[in-house]
Design a protein around this motif. Sequence first.
Motif, short mmCIF file in Angstrom:
data_model
loop_
_atom_site.label_atom_id
_atom_site.label_comp_id
_atom_site.label_asym_id
_atom_site.label_seq_id
_atom_site.Cartn_x
_atom_site.Cartn_y
_atom_site.Cartn_z
N MET A 139 13.51 -29.34 -34.19
CA MET A 139 13.93 -29.63 -32.82
C MET A 139 15.45 -29.85 -32.75
SD MET A 139 11.12 -29.53 -31.16
CE MET A 139 9.48 -30.16 -30.89
N ILE A 142 17.11 -26.48 -32.94
CA ILE A 142 17.03 -25.70 -31.70
C ILE A 142 18.00 -26.24 -30.64
CG2 ILE A 142 15.52 -25.23 -29.70
CD1 ILE A 142 13.19 -25.10 -31.76
N ALA A 143 18.03 -27.59 -30.51
CA ALA A 143 18.70 -28.16 -29.34
C ALA A 143 20.03 -28.83 -29.58
CB ALA A 143 17.75 -29.16 -28.66
N LEU A 171 15.92 -15.29 -31.78
CA LEU A 171 15.14 -15.79 -30.64
C LEU A 171 15.65 -15.20 -29.33
CD1 LEU A 171 14.45 -19.58 -31.28
CD2 LEU A 171 12.85 -17.69 -31.41
N ASN A 172 16.98 -15.10 -29.21
CA ASN A 172 17.55 -14.55 -27.97
C ASN A 172 17.23 -13.06 -27.82
OD1 ASN A 172 18.77 -16.77 -26.73
ND2 ASN A 172 20.44 -16.72 -28.20
N PRO A 175 12.84 -12.80 -27.11
CA PRO A 175 12.48 -14.09 -26.49
C PRO A 175 10.98 -14.40 -26.53
CG PRO A 175 13.21 -12.52 -24.83
CD PRO A 175 13.51 -11.91 -26.15
N HIS A 176 10.13 -13.37 -26.67
CA HIS A 176 8.69 -13.67 -26.69
C HIS A 176 8.32 -14.51 -27.91
CE1 HIS A 176 9.11 -10.01 -29.06
NE2 HIS A 176 8.01 -10.40 -29.72
N ALA A 178 9.83 -17.11 -28.80
CA ALA A 178 10.01 -18.52 -28.41
C ALA A 178 8.68 -19.12 -27.94
CB ALA A 178 11.06 -18.64 -27.32
N LEU A 179 7.79 -18.25 -27.42
CA LEU A 179 6.49 -18.75 -26.94
C LEU A 179 5.67 -19.32 -28.09
CD1 LEU A 179 5.52 -15.93 -24.43
CD2 LEU A 179 5.92 -18.33 -23.90
N LEU A 181 6.87 -20.35 -30.93
CA LEU A 181 7.60 -21.51 -31.43
C LEU A 181 7.32 -22.74 -30.57
CD1 LEU A 181 9.58 -21.77 -33.77
CD2 LEU A 181 11.44 -21.58 -32.15
N LEU A 182 7.16 -22.50 -29.28
CA LEU A 182 6.84 -23.56 -28.33
C LEU A 182 5.50 -24.21 -28.70
CD1 LEU A 182 8.52 -24.42 -25.92
CD2 LEU A 182 7.17 -22.94 -24.48
N GLN A 183 4.54 -23.38 -29.11
CA GLN A 183 3.22 -23.89 -29.53
C GLN A 183 3.38 -24.78 -30.77
OE1 GLN A 183 0.02 -23.04 -28.42
NE2 GLN A 183 0.69 -21.78 -26.71
N THR A 185 6.08 -26.35 -31.89
CA THR A 185 6.80 -27.59 -31.62
C THR A 185 5.93 -28.55 -30.79
OG1 THR A 185 7.86 -26.48 -29.77
CG2 THR A 185 9.12 -26.62 -31.78
N ALA A 186 5.09 -27.98 -29.91
CA ALA A 186 4.20 -28.84 -29.11
C ALA A 186 3.25 -29.60 -30.03
CB ALA A 186 3.43 -27.99 -28.11
N LYS A 187 2.73 -28.92 -31.05
CA LYS A 187 1.81 -29.59 -31.99
C LYS A 187 2.54 -30.71 -32.74
CE LYS A 187 -1.43 -25.89 -32.42
NZ LYS A 187 -1.46 -24.54 -32.95
N PRO B 175 9.47 -14.09 -20.87
CA PRO B 175 9.51 -14.91 -22.09
C PRO B 175 10.86 -15.60 -22.34
CG PRO B 175 9.38 -12.58 -22.63
CD PRO B 175 9.18 -12.68 -21.16
N LEU B 182 12.10 -24.60 -24.52
CA LEU B 182 12.19 -25.06 -25.90
C LEU B 182 13.27 -26.14 -26.02
CD1 LEU B 182 10.53 -24.05 -28.27
CD2 LEU B 182 12.35 -22.48 -28.84
N GLN B 183 14.38 -25.94 -25.32
CA GLN B 183 15.48 -26.93 -25.33
C GLN B 183 15.00 -28.25 -24.71
OE1 GLN B 183 18.89 -26.54 -26.07
NE2 GLN B 183 18.70 -24.48 -26.87
#
Lengths: 296, 296
Positions: A139, A142-143, A171-172, A175-176, A178-179, A181-183, A185-187, B175, B182-183
């Motif tokens: 995290m 990423i941020a 990722l840029n 971009p798909h 990132a979806l 990756l979102l899963q 990071t959510a976990k 996407p 994500l940010q």
Amino acid sequence: MWSPFRWPWGGISRPCGRRWPCRQARLWSPPMPRGWRGKSLHKTPHVPYHTPIMTPEACTLTLQSLPLFQGFPAEVMKELASKTTVSKHPKGHMLFQHGDTIKHLHIVTHGWVKVSRLTEEGDEAVLDVLTAPHPLQIMDAIAAPAWGATATVAEDAGFFSLPINLFKATLNEHPHLALGLLQTTAKMHQSLQRELEGRTLQKTDQRVGCFLLRLVPNPGDTHPATLTLPYDKTLLAARLGMQPETFSRALGNLKRELGITIQGHTLTIPNLKSLQAYTCSACSGTYPCIRSTQKA
Amino acid sequence: MWSPFRWPWGGISRPCGRRWPCRQARLWSPPMPRGWRGKSLHKTPHVPYHTPIMTPEACTLTLQSLPLFQGFPAEVMKELASKTTVSKHPKGHMLFQHGDTIKHLHIVTHGWVKVSRLTEEGDEAVLDVLTAPHPLQIMDAIAAPAWGATATVAEDAGFFSLPINLFKATLNEHPHLALGLLQTTAKMHQSLQRELEGRTLQKTDQRVGCFLLRLVPNPGDTHPATLTLPYDKTLLAARLGMQPETFSRALGNLKRELGITIQGHTLTIPNLKSLQAYTCSACSGTYPCIRSTQKA
């Protein structure tokens, strides 16, 4: 192009570019077999070789198998792998420090790594102790421009290090990705919320019990379960947010109440069900839960 | 098509479809002015109107201003807004429960919402208390089929609710929006890590002091700072992971040691610097830090 170096007792390494002897060179050598012990190393060529060989293909395959890169197309993985550095560090090595500029995204490939923060007063909060195949502080990577914690090797560990700019550019460009990756990071976030809940509501005995239950190889077992503590008890206490003496007392209580036996790093739980009943009553989840070592 | 209803003392609502009188209808009415008090409501038409009007344009604009949707193109926002439900609920209303299937992504537009978990034994761990413009448990909404916590209105609150399928479809269609998300989620994760650190290393007095410092309107002030506690003290104690009596004791210590004065919900800190020195020494961050109410 480097040429491989074969250790006299077997094993292949590649040159590190530093002066011999270096500590890592010794660590990267495979264990010296009995027959070789006592023989002078000076009889073998003094070449500074210490990084084990990983062919680009092997690196691509290993990277692709990581949950973090699920769904990444083959050609993207190939490019990432070509820029990935493979490294190995001994216990105590500091990989990065709180506040350091983020240059690489590190993924643990083996061993254990402590992620912690140090206060002004010098107290340390261990946020997590991670093993393969975990990315470290993804995290932050990423941020943020700088690390929000310190990563120290707790048990000799290996890493894949990807240049962070390359990771962000990938990722840029795709971009798909990132979806997915979102899963991931959510976990991780859900797991951290569980941790916060545990620290708020569980007693120290229950927190230790909960940690042990997550280490059980087959949670459905009705026979006594045997497990191995992954790292030393002082770090384990810090990971659970308690003092070493509190941890010992909690373990003592579990031994007395539930008949748990300990020999060195090996632990036997005679009845999983009663440990579950004792521990999971102070938790909003149901056993078996996601293990702390399988977050990503 | 509904037709607007004008309350006799000013304010517009739209019909809810339920039988009059309903509790929400009374809540959705703007406060009755002094001149109207005591007059019988039966003189006004008994129509079940209670949702305040928000035109699609106003809804689009409000959604667009939320950090969660930064970078979303106008046409996407227009479509999202057309499917968004606007609602308002009184204190105590349970918006969703741990284990419920996720149907909507809820964003707080005003008021305060408690996000908590309940253990088998009936103890409650308050994970967070959120206000506008926060999405509720967005990580669950992204990665899980069911809510991982319970959301209860702590102070009369309003919500935007987007159908979760529409939200996910939008992300799949565009996407690159996942990158911004994500940010946002990364910042939430970092904030949760800070929370975990605080619960591990800070004493109760310091945790209360830390919370107060984050509420200060101008952190750079050298004069006495005055602030208002956002919700009641019992919830505040639960939010900080302590018992109400521990919270009162901690607040008492701060009053004695640092001269903090409290009148109802208003609190005055005579010297911000000394509170910072006392609190921030047990933290790895530097003041002013990101506020707990500005995570996303």
